[in-house]
Every structure is written in structure tokens, then in C-alpha cells.
Design an enzyme around this catalytic site. Structure first.
Site, PDB file in Angstrom:
ATOM      1  N   ASP A 157       0.843  -1.209   0.000  1.00 52.05           N
ATOM      2  CA  ASP A 157       0.000   0.000   0.000  1.00 52.05           C
ATOM      3  C   ASP A 157       0.874   1.253   0.000  1.00 52.05           C
ATOM      4  O   ASP A 157       0.586   2.225  -0.700  1.00 52.05           O
ATOM      5  CB  ASP A 157      -0.915  -0.010   1.234  1.00 52.05           C
ATOM      6  CG  ASP A 157      -1.742  -1.278   1.312  1.00 52.05           C
ATOM      7  OD1 ASP A 157      -2.527  -1.519   0.396  1.00 52.05           O
ATOM      8  OD2 ASP A 157      -1.577  -2.047   2.284  1.00 52.05           O
ATOM      9  N   HIS A 185      -5.074  -3.235   6.097  1.00 49.71           N
ATOM     10  CA  HIS A 185      -4.798  -3.465   4.661  1.00 49.71           C
ATOM     11  C   HIS A 185      -6.146  -3.779   4.012  1.00 49.71           C
ATOM     12  O   HIS A 185      -6.505  -4.931   3.768  1.00 49.71           O
ATOM     13  CB  HIS A 185      -3.824  -4.627   4.494  1.00 49.71           C
ATOM     14  CG  HIS A 185      -3.635  -5.033   3.059  1.00 49.71           C
ATOM     15  ND1 HIS A 185      -3.155  -4.188   2.092  1.00 49.71           N
ATOM     16  CD2 HIS A 185      -3.888  -6.211   2.409  1.00 49.71           C
ATOM     17  CE1 HIS A 185      -3.106  -4.806   0.928  1.00 49.71           C
ATOM     18  NE2 HIS A 185      -3.553  -6.036   1.098  1.00 49.71           N
TER      19      HIS A 185
HETATM   20  P1  NAD Z   1      -2.628 -18.424  -4.676  1.00 50.11           P
HETATM   21  O1  NAD Z   1      -4.003 -18.994  -4.623  1.00 50.11           O
HETATM   22  O2  NAD Z   1      -1.924 -18.335  -5.987  1.00 50.11           O
HETATM   23  O3  NAD Z   1      -1.674 -19.228  -3.698  1.00 50.11           O
HETATM   24  C1  NAD Z   1      -2.043 -19.525  -2.396  1.00 50.11           C
HETATM   25  C2  NAD Z   1      -1.347 -20.816  -2.026  1.00 50.11           C
HETATM   26  O4  NAD Z   1      -1.546 -21.029  -0.641  1.00 50.11           O
HETATM   27  C3  NAD Z   1      -1.903 -22.048  -2.754  1.00 50.11           C
HETATM   28  O5  NAD Z   1      -0.840 -22.737  -3.381  1.00 50.11           O
HETATM   29  C4  NAD Z   1      -2.525 -22.866  -1.635  1.00 50.11           C
HETATM   30  O6  NAD Z   1      -2.440 -24.269  -1.859  1.00 50.11           O
HETATM   31  C5  NAD Z   1      -1.694 -22.406  -0.441  1.00 50.11           C
HETATM   32  N1  NAD Z   1      -2.299 -22.647   0.873  1.00 50.11           N
HETATM   33  C6  NAD Z   1      -3.605 -22.557   1.215  1.00 50.11           C
HETATM   34  N2  NAD Z   1      -3.767 -22.881   2.505  1.00 50.11           N
HETATM   35  C7  NAD Z   1      -2.533 -23.161   3.004  1.00 50.11           C
HETATM   36  C8  NAD Z   1      -2.054 -23.592   4.271  1.00 50.11           C
HETATM   37  N3  NAD Z   1      -2.873 -23.799   5.300  1.00 50.11           N
HETATM   38  N4  NAD Z   1      -0.721 -23.803   4.405  1.00 50.11           N
HETATM   39  C9  NAD Z   1       0.126 -23.625   3.367  1.00 50.11           C
HETATM   40  N5  NAD Z   1      -0.282 -23.231   2.138  1.00 50.11           N
HETATM   41  C10 NAD Z   1      -1.593 -23.014   1.960  1.00 50.11           C
HETATM   42  O7  NAD Z   1      -2.715 -16.981  -3.981  1.00 50.11           O
HETATM   43  P2  NAD Z   1      -1.646 -15.791  -4.050  1.00 50.11           P
HETATM   44  O8  NAD Z   1      -1.977 -14.927  -5.214  1.00 50.11           O
HETATM   45  O9  NAD Z   1      -0.297 -16.334  -3.902  1.00 50.11           O
HETATM   46  O10 NAD Z   1      -2.077 -14.956  -2.743  1.00 50.11           O
HETATM   47  C11 NAD Z   1      -1.852 -15.490  -1.443  1.00 50.11           C
HETATM   48  C12 NAD Z   1      -2.494 -14.588  -0.396  1.00 50.11           C
HETATM   49  O11 NAD Z   1      -1.832 -13.316  -0.366  1.00 50.11           O
HETATM   50  C13 NAD Z   1      -3.980 -14.269  -0.646  1.00 50.11           C
HETATM   51  O12 NAD Z   1      -4.681 -14.314   0.587  1.00 50.11           O
HETATM   52  C14 NAD Z   1      -3.932 -12.827  -1.164  1.00 50.11           C
HETATM   53  O13 NAD Z   1      -5.143 -12.148  -0.952  1.00 50.11           O
HETATM   54  C15 NAD Z   1      -2.806 -12.270  -0.314  1.00 50.11           C
HETATM   55  N6  NAD Z   1      -2.190 -11.030  -0.771  1.00 50.11           N
HETATM   56  C16 NAD Z   1      -1.855 -10.115   0.172  1.00 50.11           C
HETATM   57  C17 NAD Z   1      -1.233  -8.921  -0.180  1.00 50.11           C
HETATM   58  C18 NAD Z   1      -0.854  -7.903   0.846  1.00 50.11           C
HETATM   59  O14 NAD Z   1      -0.411  -6.812   0.458  1.00 50.11           O
HETATM   60  N7  NAD Z   1      -0.979  -8.168   2.146  1.00 50.11           N
HETATM   61  C19 NAD Z   1      -0.954  -8.681  -1.534  1.00 50.11           C
HETATM   62  C20 NAD Z   1      -1.317  -9.640  -2.485  1.00 50.11           C
HETATM   63  C21 NAD Z   1      -1.947 -10.819  -2.095  1.00 50.11           C
HETATM   64  C1  LMR Z   2      -3.585  -6.415  -2.838  1.00 48.36           C
HETATM   65  O1  LMR Z   2      -3.623  -5.390  -2.145  1.00 48.36           O
HETATM   66  O2  LMR Z   2      -3.286  -6.383  -4.050  1.00 48.36           O
HETATM   67  C2  LMR Z   2      -3.867  -7.753  -2.207  1.00 48.36           C
HETATM   68  O3  LMR Z   2      -4.249  -7.596  -0.868  1.00 48.36           O
HETATM   69  C3  LMR Z   2      -4.826  -8.566  -2.972  1.00 48.36           C
HETATM   70  C4  LMR Z   2      -6.230  -8.019  -2.882  1.00 48.36           C
HETATM   71  O4  LMR Z   2      -7.143  -8.788  -2.553  1.00 48.36           O
HETATM   72  O5  LMR Z   2      -6.422  -6.833  -3.129  1.00 48.36           O
END
Ligand code: NAD
Ligand code: LMR
Length: 329
Positions: A157, A185
Site C-alpha cells: 500500500d 490493509h
Molecule cells: P494463490 O491462490 O496463488 O496461492 C495460495 C497458495 O496457498 C496455494 O498454493 C494454496 O495451496 C496455499 N495454501 C492454502 N492454505 C494453506 C495452508 N494452510 N498452508 C500452506 N499453504 C496453503 O494466492 P496468491 O496470489 O499467492 O495470494 C496469497 C495470499 O496473499 C492471498 O490471501 C492474497 O489475498 C494475499 N495477498 C496479500 C497482499 C498484501 O499486500 N498483504 C498482496 C497480495 C496478495
Molecule cells: C492487494 O492489495 O493487491 C492484495 O491484498 C490482494 C487483494 O485482494 O487486493
């Protein structure tokens, strides 16, 4: 030296973007060897194992060992750094808070496994959404590990806010400093330009010369653009941010380990700073000093900013209540 890093969700999108940068030394520098532990659920093991094969083919000199597992006891064994990425991402039309029911259950058991198996000084970064409240759950479940060792990613962010401001001012992004994110967030987050500087000077005059009425621009253009950027990415690319999220994760952890010259933003546990209820994991302006986050204290907060911080913090309180009602806290 060798650092043991546990990455959950290693078979997912962000995991794939993170692994090769970690192995290349972007996280800890060119002199620190790394041992990777890739924790997945059974359905994700194939993807994580494939990534491990590719890591081998990368012939990274810093990479000492890679272990792929679906057992948290193995996954967190000896972890110095834990990156909790594994969780479901949201889709179009969802808010991140809508993921609580699906994802919150992941973080209690992982917090407990961290307490039982990780290295004594473990530092945990939560990326999986809703990141602040998931970090709260993990910290609450990690008996004996201080809550200060858990943080939630809001660096993405902050990077978005700095990039938007730089674009408006037509200046290089790295000339923008001190633009912290407060709160959650989520769409209620408050990217705060009050203290921002460009090239070391306050931005106010330059901003006014370009946008005119600064408070209106902030309320109607800048803040919503930053706070809803995640949703914009989902709408445009069809799934949530990956490389920018991995990049922000690298920057967050690197700063935590190595320290900061100036402020940045992170979701960290509140001890009541700026009126944020104790125990919540809220984003604040922070510095990293001696391996720990320190909230920047003593900043003047206008009534306008106060109302925005309060609104985001109220959402964190609601999420905590929701998690309590699910029996997860
Ligand atoms: P994705 O679906 O591509 O990958 C998630 C992975 O997590 C999958 O491979 C799944 O099998 C695994 N998983 C699920 N439960 C699990 C567990 N208990 N233990 C271990 N692994 C597990 O998703 P992504 O695009 O990689 O995003 C992951 C997370 O990050 C999402 O919740 C997304 O919203 C979040 N995210 C946060 C931010 C931030 O700024 N905080 C930014 C982008 C994405
Ligand atoms: C982001 O900020 O890009 C991630 O938290 C993914 C989302 O759900 O927005």
C-alpha cells in the site's frame, strides 16, 4: 551464515514470485546463505515441488537446501523468518474481509506450530488476507513468542501511495519519503501525505500547485485510488497482485532484518499508540531498529486524519470480534 526461511503457500502465485528473488539474494544480500522450507497443503504440493526443481535448476549459490512439506512441524522447524503467504486470494467484487471465514482458520495452527518449532528469534510476516487480522490470530496462538515478532504486510500500500504521488508530482518515485499507511490493509486504510516529503522538502506547496484543492484531491482521488488499487488490479488482470506483492514482501522483510534509514509502514501490534486499542495489529509509520519494528511516535495528527485512522481501526476491531465469534481467538 545461513538463515532458515519458511514460506507458506509456496506453490501459489506470490510464492513463485518470491522464491527466486530470495534464492538470488534480494532478501538478505549476497553474503547470506538461505535454507528454504516450503509449506503447502496437499493440493499445492505438486506446484511447490515443481518450484523446488526449478530452484535447483537456477543453480543459486546462496541456496543451501530446499524442503517441501505439508507438515507444519517440519515446515516451521528452525525458521528464522516465516512468510505466511498461503491463503485464498479474493476475487472480483469481494472485500479482503470477506476472506476471514475461508482463511482465518489457517493462522491459529500455524501460530502454534511456529511457537513449537521455529527458532527462538523467529520473525513472522503475514501476507495472506485479511493480513492484519490473520497476523493477530497467528500471534495469539503462538504461546511464548512475543506479539512484536508478528507483522502484516502494508508495504505494498505504501509503495502504491508513493507511486501515485510521484506520478502526480512528475518526480522519481524514490524522491518521495514519509508516506505512511495507517490502519487495515483494506479499503479503509489511510495513506497519509501529511508528513510526506519530495527531495527532502514537504510536498504541500508542490501538490497544491498541481491539484489545487489538496483536501478534495486527497479525499476524492488519491486515497480511494491507493486503497482500492488491489481491486483495480483484480479487475484489470483477472487475479490479485503477485509480483508487486512479492516485491513489497521482500522490502518489508529486508527492512525488518537490516533496519531502515527512514520511516516505512507495517502492520504491527499496538500498545495503545495513537489511541489504537492494545493488541490490534494495525499499520503505523514505523522504523526498523536493531531487528525490531518501532512505531514512530509523537507525530501530530489532524482531526481529519484522526477520523480516517479511527474508521480503519474500527474495522480492525470488527474483524477481531468476527474472529472471536468464530472461536478462533
Ligand atoms: P494463490 O491462490 O496463488 O496461492 C495460495 C497458495 O496457498 C496455494 O498454493 C494454496 O495451496 C496455499 N495454501 C492454502 N492454505 C494453506 C495452508 N494452510 N498452508 C500452506 N499453504 C496453503 O494466492 P496468491 O496470489 O499467492 O495470494 C496469497 C495470499 O496473499 C492471498 O490471501 C492474497 O489475498 C494475499 N495477498 C496479500 C497482499 C498484501 O499486500 N498483504 C498482496 C497480495 C496478495
Ligand atoms: C492487494 O492489495 O493487491 C492484495 O491484498 C490482494 C487483494 O485482494 O487486493
Amino acid at each position: 551464515m545461513t538463515t532458515t526461511i519458511t514460506l507458506t503457500g509456496a506453490g501459489g502465485q506470490i510464492g513463485y514470485a518470491l522464491l527466486f528473488r530470495i534464492a538470488a539474494g534480494d532478501l538478505l544480500g549476497p553474503d547470506e546463505k538461505v535454507r528454504l522450507r516450503l509449506l503447502e497443503i496437499p493440493q499445492g504440493l505438486g506446484a511447490a515441488e515443481g518450484a523446488a526443481l526449478e530452484l535447483q535448476d537456477g543453480a543459486f549459490g546462496l541456496l543451501e537446501h530446499v524442503e517441501v512439506t505439508d507438515d507444519p512441524a517440519v515446515g516451521f522447524d528452525g525458521a528464522d523468518l516465516a512468510l505466511l503467504v498461503g491463503a485464498r486470494p479474493r476475487g472480483p467484487g469481494m472485500e479482503r474481509g470477506d476472506l476471514l471465514a475461508a482463511n482465518a482458520g489457517i493462522f491459529g495452527p500455524q501460530g502454534a506450530a511456529i511457537a513449537a518449532h521455529a527458532a527462538e528469534g523467529v520473525r513472522v510476516t503475514v501476507v495472506g488476507n485479511p493480513a492484519n487480522t490473520n497476523a493477530l490470530i497467528a500471534a495469539a496462538s503462538a504461546d511464548g513468542v512475543p506479539a512484536e515478532r508478528f507483522s502484516a504486510l502494508t508495504r505494498l500500500d505504501e509503495n502504491r501511495a508513493r507511486a501515485q504521488l510521484a506520478q502526480t508530482l512528475a518526480v522519481p518515485v524514490d524522491t518521495i519519503r514519509r508516506l505512511p499507511i495507517w490502519g487495515n490493509h483494506s479499503a479503509t486504510q489511510f495513506p497519509d501525505v501529511s508528513y510526506a516529503t519530495v527531495g527532502g522538502q514537504p510536498v504541500d506547496a508542490a501538490l497544491e500547485a498541481i491539484v489545487g484543492d489538496v483536501p478534495t484531491w486527497l479525499a476524492e482521488t488519491f486515497i480511494p485510488r491507493v486503497a482500492k488499487r488491489g481491486a483495480e488490479i483484480i479487475q484489470v488482470r483477472g487475479s490479485s497482485s503477485v509480483a508487486s506483492a512479492a516485491n513489497a514482501t521482500i522490502e518489508h522483510v529486508r527492512d525488518w532484518v537490516r533496519g531502515t534509514e527512514d520511516w516505512t509502514s507495517a502492520g504491527v501490534v499496538s500498545h495503545g499508540e495513537y489511541g489504537v486499542p492494545e493488541g490490534l495489529i494495525s499499520s503505523f509509520p514505523v522504523r526498523s531498529v536493531d531487528g525490531g519494528w518501532q512505531i514512530v511516535e509523537g507525530l501530530e495528527v489532524s482531526d481529519w486524519a484522526r477520523a480516517r485512522i479511527d474508521a480503519s481501526v474500527a474495522e480492525l476491531v470488527e474483524e477481531r470480534e468476527a474472529v472471536r465469534s468464530l472461536g478462533l481467538l
